[in-house]
Enzyme design. Structure first.
Site, short mmCIF file in Angstrom:
data_model
loop_
_atom_site.label_atom_id
_atom_site.label_comp_id
_atom_site.label_asym_id
_atom_site.label_seq_id
_atom_site.Cartn_x
_atom_site.Cartn_y
_atom_site.Cartn_z
N HIS A 220 0.88 -1.18 0.00
CA HIS A 220 0.00 0.00 0.00
C HIS A 220 0.91 1.23 0.00
O HIS A 220 1.72 1.40 -0.91
CB HIS A 220 -0.90 -0.11 1.23
CG HIS A 220 -2.08 0.79 1.29
ND1 HIS A 220 -2.48 1.58 0.25
CD2 HIS A 220 -2.98 1.03 2.30
CE1 HIS A 220 -3.56 2.27 0.61
NE2 HIS A 220 -3.88 1.95 1.85
N ASP B 73 2.92 5.40 -6.75
CA ASP B 73 4.17 5.28 -6.00
C ASP B 73 5.40 5.16 -6.88
O ASP B 73 6.53 5.20 -6.38
CB ASP B 73 4.10 4.04 -5.08
CG ASP B 73 3.10 4.24 -3.98
OD1 ASP B 73 3.11 5.32 -3.38
OD2 ASP B 73 2.30 3.33 -3.72
N HIS C 127 -2.26 -2.22 -9.91
CA HIS C 127 -3.23 -1.63 -9.00
C HIS C 127 -4.50 -2.47 -9.03
O HIS C 127 -4.87 -3.00 -10.07
CB HIS C 127 -3.56 -0.20 -9.43
CG HIS C 127 -4.15 0.62 -8.33
ND1 HIS C 127 -5.48 0.59 -8.04
CD2 HIS C 127 -3.57 1.46 -7.44
CE1 HIS C 127 -5.71 1.39 -7.01
NE2 HIS C 127 -4.57 1.93 -6.63
N1 CMC Z 1 4.89 -6.89 -10.57
C1 CMC Z 1 4.77 -8.08 -11.17
N2 CMC Z 1 3.62 -8.75 -11.29
C2 CMC Z 1 2.54 -8.19 -10.74
C3 CMC Z 1 2.57 -6.94 -10.09
C4 CMC Z 1 3.81 -6.28 -10.01
N3 CMC Z 1 3.91 -5.10 -9.41
N4 CMC Z 1 1.34 -6.61 -9.66
C5 CMC Z 1 0.56 -7.63 -10.01
N5 CMC Z 1 1.27 -8.58 -10.68
C6 CMC Z 1 0.75 -9.81 -11.29
C7 CMC Z 1 0.47 -10.88 -10.25
O1 CMC Z 1 1.60 -11.71 -10.03
C8 CMC Z 1 -0.68 -11.59 -10.88
O2 CMC Z 1 -0.16 -12.45 -11.89
P1 CMC Z 1 -0.83 -13.91 -12.14
O3 CMC Z 1 -2.21 -13.60 -12.63
O4 CMC Z 1 0.05 -14.54 -13.15
O5 CMC Z 1 -0.82 -14.60 -10.81
C9 CMC Z 1 -1.48 -10.49 -11.58
O6 CMC Z 1 -0.50 -9.49 -11.89
C10 CMC Z 1 -2.58 -9.90 -10.75
O7 CMC Z 1 -2.01 -9.46 -9.52
P2 CMC Z 1 -2.75 -9.46 -8.13
O8 CMC Z 1 -1.72 -9.55 -7.05
O9 CMC Z 1 -3.83 -10.49 -8.14
O10 CMC Z 1 -3.40 -8.03 -8.15
P3 CMC Z 1 -4.00 -7.27 -6.92
O11 CMC Z 1 -5.09 -6.44 -7.44
O12 CMC Z 1 -4.32 -8.22 -5.82
O13 CMC Z 1 -2.77 -6.40 -6.41
C11 CMC Z 1 -1.26 -4.66 -6.02
C12 CMC Z 1 -2.64 -5.03 -6.58
C13 CMC Z 1 -1.13 -3.14 -6.03
C14 CMC Z 1 -1.16 -5.15 -4.56
C15 CMC Z 1 -0.17 -5.33 -6.87
O14 CMC Z 1 -0.27 -4.89 -8.22
C16 CMC Z 1 1.24 -5.08 -6.33
O15 CMC Z 1 1.69 -5.83 -5.45
N6 CMC Z 1 1.96 -4.04 -6.84
C17 CMC Z 1 3.26 -3.69 -6.32
C18 CMC Z 1 3.09 -2.90 -5.03
C19 CMC Z 1 2.63 -1.49 -5.30
O16 CMC Z 1 3.14 -0.80 -6.17
N7 CMC Z 1 1.66 -1.05 -4.49
C20 CMC Z 1 1.14 0.33 -4.55
C21 CMC Z 1 -0.28 0.36 -4.99
S1 CMC Z 1 -0.85 1.98 -5.44
C22 CMC Z 1 -0.79 2.94 -4.00
C23 CMC Z 1 -1.63 2.43 -2.89
O17 CMC Z 1 -2.75 1.93 -3.06
O18 CMC Z 1 -1.16 2.57 -1.77
#
Ligand code: CMC
Length: 442
Positions: free
Chosen positions: A282, A377, A321
């Site tokens: 987050h 971010d 996201h």
């Molecule tokens: N790098 C590589 N792969 C990713 C990433 C990433 N940053 N984000 C998602 N994926 C992949 C994930 O492995 C999954 O692949 P598969 O379908 O093959 O298993 C797919 O994309 C969907 O990901 P998810 O984890 O199910 O998506 P989510 O909606 O649960 O997660 C997230 C959203 C923001 C937690 C995630 O994208 C992430 O961990 N990003 C990196 C951390 C980050 O930058 N966070 C800041 C978010 S914006 C500011 C805020 O809200 O605070």
């Protein structure tokens, strides 16, 4: 709320148009459930039972991926189109023309202030920036290397003990007083935590300066007889504050609403929201982005790093996201703001690596297929670092402006007659009843 109807109770078979019909194949019964705003009410499913003494059907939605838990008129996001609006105003217009305090007023009250309202609002905030001296002593008790976000969270929680009247959350006047206090005091708490980790004397607020100008002074003031905040840095920080002010039902806001739904005081609830923000998935992500860029170290290592991410050996921090499946509109504005700041501070050497990561990721099938774009971010940390902030301070810089979002959402929740204490259900997967075996017999 329109009650759900068992279609077999409707002899003429005339159904309302906005409904969905569910057939329970266990019993052959059909149920017609009203649709409002594209949603059905989970409670309408409870009538679906096999036997009269069944509990009734529930929905299972880990991480609330597809559940609207509230109605809200504060922030609108269209994740597919990359749209973000506060109270209807596009984020691009606010970032260009407004300032943080005006945007905070808008988020809280629903309308932009008139000049008189703005003057009064600004005065009330600027004149509540001081902390009780004991709060300062409390902060001084932290270890010299305490993480500033840990200090921020604990100090916000501690404020409830200074303002015991804040537990009267049903009185709107009293609520406003606490809201103003929190918006006014979070920069001071943040600045004290920053000075603490650097072993510097805490600098008290200067009420002649703007909200962000005063914040910069509390951070940077050393031996100058008069501190003039840099106008480019002040404006950049103000823009970053506007961009971070609210983001509808994210993890931290959901925590604020859930904790606040127990009717605890806003300081305790906000400490919980800030704790949620602290996590690396987050608001802690900007800190992780900087660590990642530093670790990559050189533009020539970018392709290798991307390959490792694709193999699942880590994430590309600052990408992806839950809601945006397009370029995060905040990231676009931050990228532009970064150019302005770099003109004053010099270019952050990590920018080159970030740009290359973005270039490769935006054309790589892995990221394209999953609709992973830079989020807020990805570039914010580069600005913060160029402005001289240590990475551990980044989540605090996120928490200051998010304060108004948390409080506006908290207030909306309290005023919503449909809201009750947040209490999700579970599907129990543990042992069935069994008898206790005394220790000696095990
Ligand atoms: N790098 C590589 N792969 C990713 C990433 C990433 N940053 N984000 C998602 N994926 C992949 C994930 O492995 C999954 O692949 P598969 O379908 O093959 O298993 C797919 O994309 C969907 O990901 P998810 O984890 O199910 O998506 P989510 O909606 O649960 O997660 C997230 C959203 C923001 C937690 C995630 O994208 C992430 O961990 N990003 C990196 C951390 C980050 O930058 N966070 C800041 C978010 S914006 C500011 C805020 O809200 O605070």
């Amino acid at each position: 709320m329109t009650p759900a109807t068992n279609i077999q109770d409707k002899p003429n078979g005339k159904a309302p148009r906005e409904t969905v019909t569910i057939t329970d194949n266990r019993t052959g019964k059909q149920y017609e459930i009203p649709i409002t705003d594209g949603t059905i009410r989970a409670m309408d499913l409870r009538q679906i039972k096999v036997n009269d003494d069944d509990f009734g059907m529930m929905t299972y939605d880990p991480a609330l991926m597809n559940t609207a838990a509230t109605r809200s008129s504060i922030t609108y996001i269209d994740g597919d189109k990359g749209i973000l609006r506060y109270r209807g105003y596009p984020i691009e217009q606010l970032a260009e023309q407004s300032n943080y305090l005006e945007t905070a007023y808008l988020i809280l009250n629903g309308e932009l202030p008139t000049p008189a309202q703005y003057k009064d609002w600004e005065y009330r905030i600027i004149h509540r920036t001081f902390l009780h001296e004991n709060v300062k002593v409390l902060m001084q008790a932290f270890r010299y290397d305490a993480h500033p976000m840990g200090m921020f969270i604990s100090t916000v929680a501690a404020l409830s003990t200074y303002y015991p009247e804040s537990s009267d959350i049903h009185d709107p006047e009293n609520r406003l007083k606490q809201i103003i206090r929190l918006i006014a005091k979070t920069p001071t708490i943040a600045a004290f935590s920053y000075r603490h980790t650097r072993g510097l004397l805490y600098v008290y607020p200067d009420n002649d300066l703007s909200y962000t100008g005063n914040f910069l002074r509390m951070l940077d003031m050393m031996t100058q007889s008069k501190y003039e905040p840099d106008p480019v840095k002040t404006r950049a920080l103000d823009v970053l504050f506007i961009l971070h002010a609210d983001h509808e039902q994210n993890c931290g806001t959901n925590a604020m609403r859930a904790i606040g739904s127990s009717h605890v005081d806003p300081y305790s609830a906000m400490a919980g929201a800030a704790a949620a923000l602290y996590g690396p998935l987050h608001g802690g992500a900007n800190e992780e982005v900087l660590r990642m860029l530093t670790q990559i170290g050189n533009i020539k290592n970018v392709p290798d790093f991307i390959e490792r991410v694709k193999k699942g050996e880590g994430r590309l921090m600052g990408f992806g996201h839950r809601v945006y499946k397009n370029y995060d509109p905040r990231a676009k504005i931050i990228k532009r703001t970064a150019d302005e700041v770099f003109k004053v501070t010099g270019v952050n050497p990590l920018l080159e690596i970030a740009l290359e990561l973005e270039r490769i990721a935006l054309q790589d099938e892995y990221f394209v297929k999953r609709k992973l774009y830079p989020n807020v971010d990805f570039y914010s940390g580069l600005i913060y670092q160029a402005m001289g902030f240590p990475v551990t301070f980044f989540p605090v810089l996120f928490a200051i402006p998010r304060t108004v979002g948390w409080l506006a959402q908290w207030q909306e929740m309290l005023n919503d007659p449909e809201q009750k204490i947040a209490r999700p259900r579970q599907i129990y997967t543990g042992s069935a009843q069994r008898d206790y075996v005394p220790l000696a017999a095990r």
